[in-house]
Design an enzyme around this catalytic site. Structure first.
Site, PDB file in Angstrom:
ATOM      1  N   TRP A 199       0.593  -1.297   0.007  1.00  0.00           N
ATOM      2  CA  TRP A 199      -0.152   0.377  -0.027  1.00  0.00           C
ATOM      3  C   TRP A 199       0.788   1.060  -0.138  1.00  0.00           C
ATOM      4  O   TRP A 199       1.623   0.879   0.272  1.00  0.00           O
ATOM      5  CB  TRP A 199      -0.815   0.058   1.093  1.00  0.00           C
ATOM      6  CG  TRP A 199      -1.613   1.124   1.114  1.00  0.00           C
ATOM      7  CD1 TRP A 199      -2.816   1.579   0.662  1.00  0.00           C
ATOM      8  CD2 TRP A 199      -1.128   2.399   2.042  1.00  0.00           C
ATOM      9  NE1 TRP A 199      -3.003   2.750   0.943  1.00  0.00           N
ATOM     10  CE2 TRP A 199      -2.850   3.840   1.739  1.00  0.00           C
ATOM     11  CE3 TRP A 199      -0.430   2.940   2.748  1.00  0.00           C
ATOM     12  CZ2 TRP A 199      -2.798   4.648   2.313  1.00  0.00           C
ATOM     13  CZ3 TRP A 199      -0.433   3.648   3.479  1.00  0.00           C
ATOM     14  CH2 TRP A 199      -1.340   4.889   3.441  1.00  0.00           C
ATOM     15  N   ASP A 367     -16.500  11.825  -2.135  1.00  0.00           N
ATOM     16  CA  ASP A 367     -15.905  10.669  -1.887  1.00  0.00           C
ATOM     17  C   ASP A 367     -16.841  10.793  -0.822  1.00  0.00           C
ATOM     18  O   ASP A 367     -18.081  10.112  -0.417  1.00  0.00           O
ATOM     19  CB  ASP A 367     -14.200  11.479  -1.838  1.00  0.00           C
ATOM     20  CG  ASP A 367     -13.803   9.996  -1.737  1.00  0.00           C
ATOM     21  OD1 ASP A 367     -13.802   8.411  -0.884  1.00  0.00           O
ATOM     22  OD2 ASP A 367     -12.885   9.436  -3.176  1.00  0.00           O
ATOM     23  N   ASP A 368     -15.637  10.097  -0.222  1.00  0.00           N
ATOM     24  CA  ASP A 368     -16.724   9.236   0.974  1.00  0.00           C
ATOM     25  C   ASP A 368     -17.274   9.909   2.166  1.00  0.00           C
ATOM     26  O   ASP A 368     -16.594  10.922   2.168  1.00  0.00           O
ATOM     27  CB  ASP A 368     -15.343   8.462   1.840  1.00  0.00           C
ATOM     28  CG  ASP A 368     -16.063   7.436   2.835  1.00  0.00           C
ATOM     29  OD1 ASP A 368     -17.171   6.932   2.934  1.00  0.00           O
ATOM     30  OD2 ASP A 368     -14.845   6.693   3.221  1.00  0.00           O
ATOM     31  N   TRP A 478     -15.322   3.004  -7.432  1.00  0.00           N
ATOM     32  CA  TRP A 478     -15.678   1.762  -7.221  1.00  0.00           C
ATOM     33  C   TRP A 478     -14.002   1.452  -6.207  1.00  0.00           C
ATOM     34  O   TRP A 478     -13.397   1.371  -6.430  1.00  0.00           O
ATOM     35  CB  TRP A 478     -16.227   0.584  -7.400  1.00  0.00           C
ATOM     36  CG  TRP A 478     -16.635  -0.589  -7.388  1.00  0.00           C
ATOM     37  CD1 TRP A 478     -15.552  -1.731  -6.243  1.00  0.00           C
ATOM     38  CD2 TRP A 478     -17.862  -1.532  -7.312  1.00  0.00           C
ATOM     39  NE1 TRP A 478     -16.805  -2.600  -6.148  1.00  0.00           N
ATOM     40  CE2 TRP A 478     -17.676  -2.551  -6.967  1.00  0.00           C
ATOM     41  CE3 TRP A 478     -18.630  -0.984  -8.391  1.00  0.00           C
ATOM     42  CZ2 TRP A 478     -18.802  -3.546  -6.808  1.00  0.00           C
ATOM     43  CZ3 TRP A 478     -19.525  -1.974  -8.419  1.00  0.00           C
ATOM     44  CH2 TRP A 478     -19.937  -3.058  -7.396  1.00  0.00           C
ATOM     45  N   ASP A 479     -14.510   1.305  -4.719  1.00  0.00           N
ATOM     46  CA  ASP A 479     -13.512   0.609  -3.219  1.00  0.00           C
ATOM     47  C   ASP A 479     -13.422  -0.536  -3.172  1.00  0.00           C
ATOM     48  O   ASP A 479     -14.286  -0.679  -3.331  1.00  0.00           O
ATOM     49  CB  ASP A 479     -13.414   2.353  -2.708  1.00  0.00           C
ATOM     50  CG  ASP A 479     -11.864   2.334  -2.443  1.00  0.00           C
ATOM     51  OD1 ASP A 479     -11.073   1.624  -2.508  1.00  0.00           O
ATOM     52  OD2 ASP A 479     -11.848   3.705  -2.108  1.00  0.00           O
ATOM     53  N   ASN A 481     -11.474  -1.935   0.232  1.00  0.00           N
ATOM     54  CA  ASN A 481      -9.613  -1.135   1.305  1.00  0.00           C
ATOM     55  C   ASN A 481      -9.735  -2.601   2.301  1.00  0.00           C
ATOM     56  O   ASN A 481      -9.059  -1.762   3.285  1.00  0.00           O
ATOM     57  CB  ASN A 481     -10.328   0.137   1.811  1.00  0.00           C
ATOM     58  CG  ASN A 481     -10.607   1.127   1.228  1.00  0.00           C
ATOM     59  OD1 ASN A 481      -9.144   1.544   0.565  1.00  0.00           O
ATOM     60  ND2 ASN A 481     -11.665   2.136   1.186  1.00  0.00           N
ATOM     61  N   ASP A 549      -2.654   4.960  -3.533  1.00  0.00           N
ATOM     62  CA  ASP A 549      -3.463   6.031  -2.729  1.00  0.00           C
ATOM     63  C   ASP A 549      -2.274   7.130  -3.292  1.00  0.00           C
ATOM     64  O   ASP A 549      -2.598   8.774  -1.830  1.00  0.00           O
ATOM     65  CB  ASP A 549      -4.170   5.463  -1.458  1.00  0.00           C
ATOM     66  CG  ASP A 549      -5.174   4.520  -1.583  1.00  0.00           C
ATOM     67  OD1 ASP A 549      -5.894   5.726  -2.460  1.00  0.00           O
ATOM     68  OD2 ASP A 549      -5.137   4.929  -0.379  1.00  0.00           O
TER      69      ASP A 549
END
Length: 738
Positions: A199, A367-368, A478-479, A481, A549
């Site tokens: 990541w 976004d979120d 479409w995430d 995580n 990210d």
């Protein structure tokens, strides 16, 4: 006229040979006289034959051969010793565990009576213009394998997959199932290239000699993963480089757990086997059932690593990405995450939309934080209804505002996950992956919904369909995580629960496909905490991908360099974010950040509320410049002129339009030392006889002494001196044919 007296089989062979010669333009052919299959595309020939033992045997994978060149008949290799039997060292196209095979197998089966021996033999085949399907069957047991081969005539990229069928009356268990086994003839200087990471540190290009002892690339995570990428390239150390030499490459189209193994057999041939990861894998086939493997694509180029990636990019644009061979140019995107994080509301998003429109953004994405009880990552995930405290009138006022500003509207979603603190989990705690009476391990305060279940699959499609139907949405980010833990499926019998590794991904693909069918203008981005789910399987159902990210523009240069070896810039999102960047606290100029991000699909994620008028002016200038060159950047040929790898103080890429009338150079100086002047950059891919005018990307005067016009030959042979001084400097130039 009487025909000569010949046995029936001879007439069949003569007729097939006549067809082979008459249809020489066909990409897939079979010569019955030699029992050789041959697939030709662009500058590539792939050939395999049926040997005297009935095995499918690899014969050639490499540069294109002339029609009539001898390729057969295939003949199995004699046993090297009592330790290395013929079945093990003969390069089989789909070796199964059995009959004395000790190399990596493509198939391992356990039968109801305890037998674990499978020996496959040729039965029949079906020929199409660009494809062939070959049926194999076990010598005694009712197991059939159909091998599917395709070839893309324009690139020579092969696609291989397998269908495994239980023709018997009792169940059997598949313990290992690959899509294909590829073979390279013995050489002593093969080098393996692959991509690894983590990541915020994806796409690191690795290189090692291919030697005895398997190199295993894999994900055990339930998804593609950041740690390894399902792509490989093999070149030759003595003759291959970026611009020339042979390169064999491949990419697996699967978004679940996968494995690719690369190994030398006892005689020095290289075997590449790829498909489902056998780790924790078992797939029970009841009588009449079958298992289809994902497609394992592979190609060859004699143009070095650069030629291989350009070939693969073309194949992805024409055969993989949505758009029927003409993927839409990626709109310039703004995403609100770094500006607001979870603190989204109608007024704040409208204000950001106005600022984004001011600089030429074409797609605005919330976004979120817009849904459920979502004020942090601890609650609300899974409840895909608009948070009325933040958007009292729903999303319509914001969407109308965004559309009125001339932009498309998009939303962030994470449909495969659920917070324990959510209405969905409280209603359906059994819907997540779990083992009964065992702990459920959270990550980012969330659990993974078991998409393999039909009811969960249907629910996810229903809520997404309603979201898009009830709102005028053009785009979903479409995430995904987290990776899997406790991969149980308690509703199934214990022996069937490991099917979750296959059925989950199949249902994910089904949801994406159905959503696109119902909403044909909807576009989707694949994101998984960055580049955790990027592969040719998910790319066939999504329009763009999020590589990392990590948006540090300097880090992105090396990550984008690695990404470009496997995947096309046509799908690669790259954002301009704030300085200092949150990852490394590194400070860079806005021009530098734009030039770093303009090498793919341009996005902006900075907090526009903190920008000054000068920042908006710079951004508007650079966005306008990008729109003039994005067709070339996204759909042209990419040349990696100077790699940023291994501590290089500079890097450079060149994108050339398909008609070679435009080219875009991005040049970066990472750190200057001792006042040294950097050598001229030699371009590639231009028309040497064409004259090109040069201009600075984004406007401004050319550096002193830089010619305003010269031939393609001049720019490629003499090169372009790009004067840059200092650290983290960048320049961009556009070349236009007269």
């Amino acid at each position: 006229m009487r025909r000569p007296s010949l046995p029936a089989w001879a007439w069949v062979a003569l007729a097939a040979h006549a067809l082979f010669v008459a249809d020489a333009r066909a990409a897939a052919r079979f010569d019955a006289a030699t029992r050789v299959f041959r697939l030709d595309g662009e500058r590539v020939t792939y050939a395999f034959g049926i040997n005297e033992a009935g095995q499918l045997q690899s014969l050639h994978w490499g540069g294109r051969l002339a029609d009539g060149d001898p390729l057969g008949p295939a003949k199995s290799l004699p046993s090297h010793s009592s330790f290395d039997l013929s079945a093990s060292i003969t390069p089989q196209e789909f070796p199964a565990q059995g009959g004395g095979v000790f190399t990596e197998v493509a198939l391992k089966v356990a039968y109801a009576d305890g037998n674990r021996d499978t020996v496959l033999r040729y039965v029949s085949h079906t020929l199409e213009r660009d494809a062939v399907t070959v049926r194999l069957r076990d010598i005694a047991l009712p197991l059939e394998v159909s091998l599917r081969y395709t070839i893309d005539p324009g690139t020579g990229v092969i696609g291989r997959s397998a269908r495994i069928e239980n023709l018997g009356r009792t169940p059997l268990r598949i313990d290992q199932a690959a899509s294909a086994a590829y073979t390279l003839a013995p050489q002593d200087d093969y080098r393996l290239h692959h991509l690894s990471g983590r990541w915020a540190g994806e796409w690191s290009l690795q290189q090692r000699p291919v030697s005895e002892g398997a190199s295993v690339l894999e994900s055990r995570r339930g998804s593609t993963g950041q740690q390894n990428t399902p792509w490989f390239a093999i070149d030759r150390g003595g003759s291959s480089g970026e611009d020339s030499g042979p390169v064999w490459f491949g990419a697996l189209a699967w978004s679940g757990s996968w494995r690719i193994s690369i190994d030398k057999d006892p005689l020095g041939a290289v075997r590449v086997v790829g498909g489902y990861n056998p780790y924790d894998f078992a797939y029970r086939l009841a009588p009449g059932e079958r298992l289809d493997t994902p497609v394992f694509y592979a190609g060859y180029s004699d143009g070095g690593m650069g030629g291989a990636s350009r070939l693969l990019h073309r194949f992805e644009r024409e055969r993989i990405l949505p758009g029927g061979g003409k993927p839409r140019l990626r709109p310039v995107l703004y995403n609100s995450w770094e500006a607001t994080e979870f603190a989204v509301d109608e007024a704040g998003q409208m204000a950001l939309a106005e600022k984004a429109a001011r600089i030429g953004v074409e797609r605005f994405v919330v976004d979120d934080g817009w849904f459920g009880a979502r004020n942090s990552d601890k609650a609300g995930l899974g409840d895909w209804s608009v948070n009325r405290a933040k958007f009292p009138n729903g999303l319509k006022p914001l969407i109308d505002k965004v559309h009125g500003l001339g932009m498309e509207f998009g939303l962030w979603v994470e449909p495969e996950m659920v917070n324990p603190d959510s209405d969905l989990y409280r209603a359906h705690p059994d819907w997540v992956l779990n083992f009964p009476e065992r702990p459920r391990t959270p990550a980012r305060n969330q659990l993974v919904l078991n998409l393999a279940r039909r009811d969960v699959r249907d629910h996810v499609l229903q809520v997404l369909d309603a979201l898009v139907t009830d709102n005028d949405i053009q785009f979903l980010k479409w995430d995904y995580n987290r990776n899997w833990s406790e991969p149980g499926w308690p509703q199934l019998a214990p022996e069937d629960q490991p099917k979750v590794y296959v059925e989950y991904v199949r249902n994910l693909y089904w949801i994406l496909g159905e959503l696109r069918r119902k909403h044909p203008k909807l576009e989707i981005e694949s994101c998984s905490g960055g580049g955790g789910r990027i592969d040719l399987g998910i790319m066939a159902l999504t329009d763009q991908v999020w590589p990392s990210d990590n948006t540090d523009p300097f880090d992105r240069l090396s990550m984008q360099d690695g990404f470009s070896h496997a995947y096309a810039p046509a799908a690669m999102m790259a954002w301009v974010t704030d300085s200092p960047n949150w990852v490394n606290r590194r400070e860079t100029s806005l021009d530098y950040r734009f030039l770093s991000s303009m090498q793919g699909a341009l996005g902006i994620g900075a907090n526009l509320n903190h920008w000054r008028d000068a920042d908006f002016a710079t951004a508007a200038r650079m966005v306008a410049a990008y729109k003039q060159v994005r067709a070339t950047v996204q759909q042209g040929d990419l040349y990696r002129l100077i790699s940023p790898a291994n501590g290089s103080p500079r890097s450079a890429t060149l994108s050339v339009s398909p008609d070679r009338r435009q080219a875009v150079l991005f040049a970066f100086l990472h750190s200057q030392s001792k006042g040294m002047q950097e050598p001229a950059i030699r371009l590639r891919g231009l028309d040497p006889r064409q004259r090109y005018r040069i201009a600075r990307l984004g406007g401004g005067a050319l550096p002193e002494a830089m010619p305003a016009e010269a031939s393609g030959a001049y720019w490629m042979e003499h090169g372009l001196a790009v004067p840059m001084r200092g650290d983290f400097q960048a320049s961009g130039f556009v070349f236009e044919a007269k």
